[in-house]
Design a protein around this motif. Structure first.
Motif, PDB file in Angstrom:
ATOM      1  N   GLY A 251     -16.162  15.147 -32.451  1.00 49.06           N
ATOM      2  CA  GLY A 251     -15.980  13.701 -32.316  1.00 49.06           C
ATOM      3  C   GLY A 251     -14.515  13.310 -32.209  1.00 49.06           C
ATOM      4  O   GLY A 251     -14.187  12.255 -31.651  1.00 49.06           O
ATOM      5  N   ALA A 252     -13.630  14.162 -32.722  1.00 52.19           N
ATOM      6  CA  ALA A 252     -12.195  13.875 -32.649  1.00 52.19           C
ATOM      7  C   ALA A 252     -11.604  14.198 -31.281  1.00 52.19           C
ATOM      8  O   ALA A 252     -10.481  13.772 -30.973  1.00 52.19           O
ATOM      9  CB  ALA A 252     -11.453  14.661 -33.728  1.00 52.19           C
ATOM     10  N   TRP A 253     -12.316  14.935 -30.446  1.00 49.48           N
ATOM     11  CA  TRP A 253     -11.753  15.377 -29.167  1.00 49.48           C
ATOM     12  C   TRP A 253     -11.282  14.222 -28.271  1.00 49.48           C
ATOM     13  O   TRP A 253     -10.188  14.304 -27.709  1.00 49.48           O
ATOM     14  CB  TRP A 253     -12.765  16.235 -28.411  1.00 49.48           C
ATOM     15  N   PRO A 254     -12.078  13.155 -28.080  1.00 50.23           N
ATOM     16  CA  PRO A 254     -11.589  12.070 -27.231  1.00 50.23           C
ATOM     17  C   PRO A 254     -10.339  11.395 -27.797  1.00 50.23           C
ATOM     18  O   PRO A 254      -9.452  10.958 -27.040  1.00 50.23           O
ATOM     19  CB  PRO A 254     -12.768  11.091 -27.186  1.00 50.23           C
ATOM     20  N   VAL A 255     -10.257  11.314 -29.111  1.00 51.59           N
ATOM     21  CA  VAL A 255      -9.097  10.701 -29.764  1.00 51.59           C
ATOM     22  C   VAL A 255      -7.850  11.539 -29.490  1.00 51.59           C
ATOM     23  O   VAL A 255      -6.787  11.005 -29.118  1.00 51.59           O
ATOM     24  CB  VAL A 255      -9.340  10.569 -31.282  1.00 51.59           C
ATOM     25  N   PRO A 272     -17.150  10.988 -25.457  1.00 47.77           N
ATOM     26  CA  PRO A 272     -17.809  12.254 -25.108  1.00 47.77           C
ATOM     27  C   PRO A 272     -18.534  12.167 -23.768  1.00 47.77           C
ATOM     28  O   PRO A 272     -19.013  11.106 -23.364  1.00 47.77           O
ATOM     29  CB  PRO A 272     -18.799  12.455 -26.258  1.00 47.77           C
ATOM     30  N   LYS A 273     -18.635  13.310 -23.103  1.00 43.83           N
ATOM     31  CA  LYS A 273     -19.136  13.364 -21.730  1.00 43.83           C
ATOM     32  C   LYS A 273     -20.622  13.060 -21.604  1.00 43.83           C
ATOM     33  O   LYS A 273     -21.059  12.388 -20.661  1.00 43.83           O
ATOM     34  CB  LYS A 273     -18.836  14.749 -21.146  1.00 43.83           C
ATOM     35  N   ALA A 274     -21.457  13.579 -22.510  1.00 41.97           N
ATOM     36  CA  ALA A 274     -22.911  13.475 -22.368  1.00 41.97           C
ATOM     37  C   ALA A 274     -23.427  12.170 -22.966  1.00 41.97           C
ATOM     38  O   ALA A 274     -23.555  12.033 -24.189  1.00 41.97           O
ATOM     39  CB  ALA A 274     -23.606  14.666 -23.026  1.00 41.97           C
ATOM     40  N   GLY A 279     -20.122  16.136 -26.480  1.00 41.49           N
ATOM     41  CA  GLY A 279     -19.520  16.890 -25.393  1.00 41.49           C
ATOM     42  C   GLY A 279     -18.028  16.678 -25.248  1.00 41.49           C
ATOM     43  O   GLY A 279     -17.390  15.989 -26.053  1.00 41.49           O
ATOM     44  N   ARG A 280     -17.468  17.288 -24.209  1.00 41.26           N
ATOM     45  CA  ARG A 280     -16.033  17.233 -23.956  1.00 41.26           C
ATOM     46  C   ARG A 280     -15.605  15.801 -23.644  1.00 41.26           C
ATOM     47  O   ARG A 280     -16.399  15.001 -23.143  1.00 41.26           O
ATOM     48  CB  ARG A 280     -15.663  18.173 -22.799  1.00 41.26           C
ATOM     49  N   PRO A 281     -14.345  15.480 -23.896  1.00 42.33           N
ATOM     50  CA  PRO A 281     -13.895  14.103 -23.681  1.00 42.33           C
ATOM     51  C   PRO A 281     -13.708  13.758 -22.212  1.00 42.33           C
ATOM     52  O   PRO A 281     -13.244  14.581 -21.413  1.00 42.33           O
ATOM     53  CB  PRO A 281     -12.559  14.065 -24.423  1.00 42.33           C
ATOM     54  N   ARG A 282     -14.080  12.548 -21.862  1.00 44.20           N
ATOM     55  CA  ARG A 282     -13.881  12.062 -20.497  1.00 44.20           C
ATOM     56  C   ARG A 282     -13.605  10.556 -20.536  1.00 44.20           C
ATOM     57  O   ARG A 282     -13.900   9.866 -21.525  1.00 44.20           O
ATOM     58  CB  ARG A 282     -15.108  12.318 -19.635  1.00 44.20           C
TER      59      ARG A 282
END
Length: 316
Positions: A251-255, A272-274, A279-282
Motif C-alpha cells: 500500500g505504501a508503493w504509490p506514496v 495501485p494498478k488493479a 498491485g504496482r503503482p500507476r
C-alpha cells in the motif's frame, strides 16, 4: 506518462537513490506511514518520522534500522490535533530545506461518540485535514528551498464514495464515524489538488501530488515487531482477500513513487494498478468530485477560517 517513463518501468524493489535528500513522513511510526518511511530510508535519504508518540517512533526507528542497515532516521514530535504546536515542531526540524513531506498521519474511529481535538474541531477532520492544512504554511519555506520540493498527500479509497457537506464539514449535525472518516480523507485529497493549482499559479517549484494505498490489510502485512505482528495463521486466513487487496507494505508503493519518481507531476493521483485496490503503482484519473474547483475553493476558505491561516501565503 512519457515514453521515457514507459521504457524504464518503475521497480518497487529497486528504488532510485535519494542520497542527500530529506523526507518527512507524518505518522511514520505505523501502518502505511511506517512502510513508506522504511522504503524511503532504503534509498539513502534522511527520513524524519513525525509522531506524537515518542515510544512508538523509537520502536519504528529500531525496526527500520534492522531492515535497512545504515538507515538514517530521526523522530520529530508532532501532534496534528494541536494546531498551536505545529510551528514549534517545524522549528525543531532545524533544517535549511526539506525535499518532500508525506501527509500520512490520520485518525480513523469506528464508533461514536464524536470526539474533538485540542482546538475543538471534530477529531478526524481536525487531524487528518486541518492539521496538514495548517502544517503546510510552516513547511512552505523549507520545501521552497529544495530544488524540487514535493508534498504528497495520502488519501483513501474510501473517499471515492463520499461527498463533502460544505455546510457541515465537521459532522456536527449528523455524525457517522466511517462517513466522517471518508469525508476527512476526501477533504485531504481535494486540498492536495487545489494546493497544486495554487502553486502553479505563483510559479512555485514545489509540487503537490495525491496518492492512495488501495485496499491495505494488517493481516496481509509482513511483521515488523514491535511495530506490527502478523501471525502465520492470520496470513493464511487472509490469503483469499489477497486476490483483491494487499498488505500495507504494498500500500505504501504509490506514496513512495509519488515522492521519488522524476516523471511524477503536480496535481496527479497515484494508486495501485488493479482496480485501484492492489498491485504496482500507476497514475489514475482524478475523480470529478475530487477535481471540483468550486468545492475545493470553498473548502480552502473554510480551512483558513478554522485554522486562522492560509498555507498558500507561505509560498508567495
Amino acid at each position: 506518462m512519457s515514453s521515457a517513463s514507459q521504457s524504464r518501468p518503475w521497480d518497487v524493489h529497486r528504488l532510485p537513490s535519494a542520497d542527500g535528500r530529506i523526507f518527512l513522513v507524518t505518522g511514520g511510526n505505523a501502518g502505511i506511514g511506517y512502510f513508506a518511511a522504511e522504503q524511503l530510508a532504503a534509498t539513502g535519504a534522511v527520513v524524519v518520522l513525525g509522531s506524537r508518540d515518542a515510544a512508538k517512533a523509537d520502536a519504528a526507528m529500531v525496526s527500520i534500522r534492522s531492515h535497512v542497515p545504515g538507515a538514517r532516521v530521526r523522530h520529530l514530535h508532532m501532534d496534528l490535533a494541536d494546531l498551536s504546536s505545529l510551528k514549534s515542531a517545524v522549528d525543531r526540524l532545524d533544517l535549511d530545506r526539506l525535499d518532500a513531506v508525506v501527509y500520512n498521519a490520520g485518525v480513523a474511529l469506528d464508533d461514536p461518540p464524536r470526539r474533538k481535538t485540542e482546538d475543538g474541531h471534530e477529531l478526524m477532520f481536525g487531524t487528518n485535514h486541518l492539521g496538514h492544512f495548517a502544517l503546510t504554511q510552516w513547511l512552505a519555506p523549507l520545501l521552497s528551498a529544495a530544488s524540487a520540493g514535493r508534498i504528497v498527500t495520502v488519501g483513501s479509497f474510501a473517499a471515492r464514495s463520499e461527498r463533502l457537506d460544505l455546510d457541515d464539514l465537521q459532522s456536527a449535525r449528523d455524525y457517522l464515524p466511517k462517513r466522517t472518516y471518508g469525508r476527512s480523507k476526501l477533504a485531504q485529497m481535494s486540498f492536495g489538488f487545489e494546493l497544486d493549482r495554487r502553486l502553479r499559479a505563483v510559479g512555485s517549484t514545489v509540487l503537490s501530488v495525491v496518492a492512495h494505498p488501495g485496499g491495505a490489510l494488517d493481516s496481509l502485512t509482513p511483521s515488523r515487531p514491535p511495530v506490527h505482528r502478523t501471525t502465520p495463521a492470520e496470513r493464511l486466513r487472509a490469503l483469499p482477500a489477497g486476490l483483491l487487496v494487499q498488505g500495507k507494505d504494498a500500500g505504501a508503493w504509490p506514496v513512495v513513487r509519488a515522492v521519488l519518481d522524476p516523471e511524477v507531476r503536480g496535481g496527479q493521483l497515484w494508486g495501485p494498478k488493479a482496480f485501484g485496490l492492489r498491485g504496482r503503482p500507476r497514475r489514475e484519473p482524478v475523480p470529478p468530485h475530487m477535481a471540483d474547483q468550486a468545492v475545493a475553493a470553498r473548502l480552502w476558505d473554510a480551512g483558513g477560517e478554522l485554522v486562522g491561516t492560509d498555507p498558500y501565503l507561505g509560498f508567495q
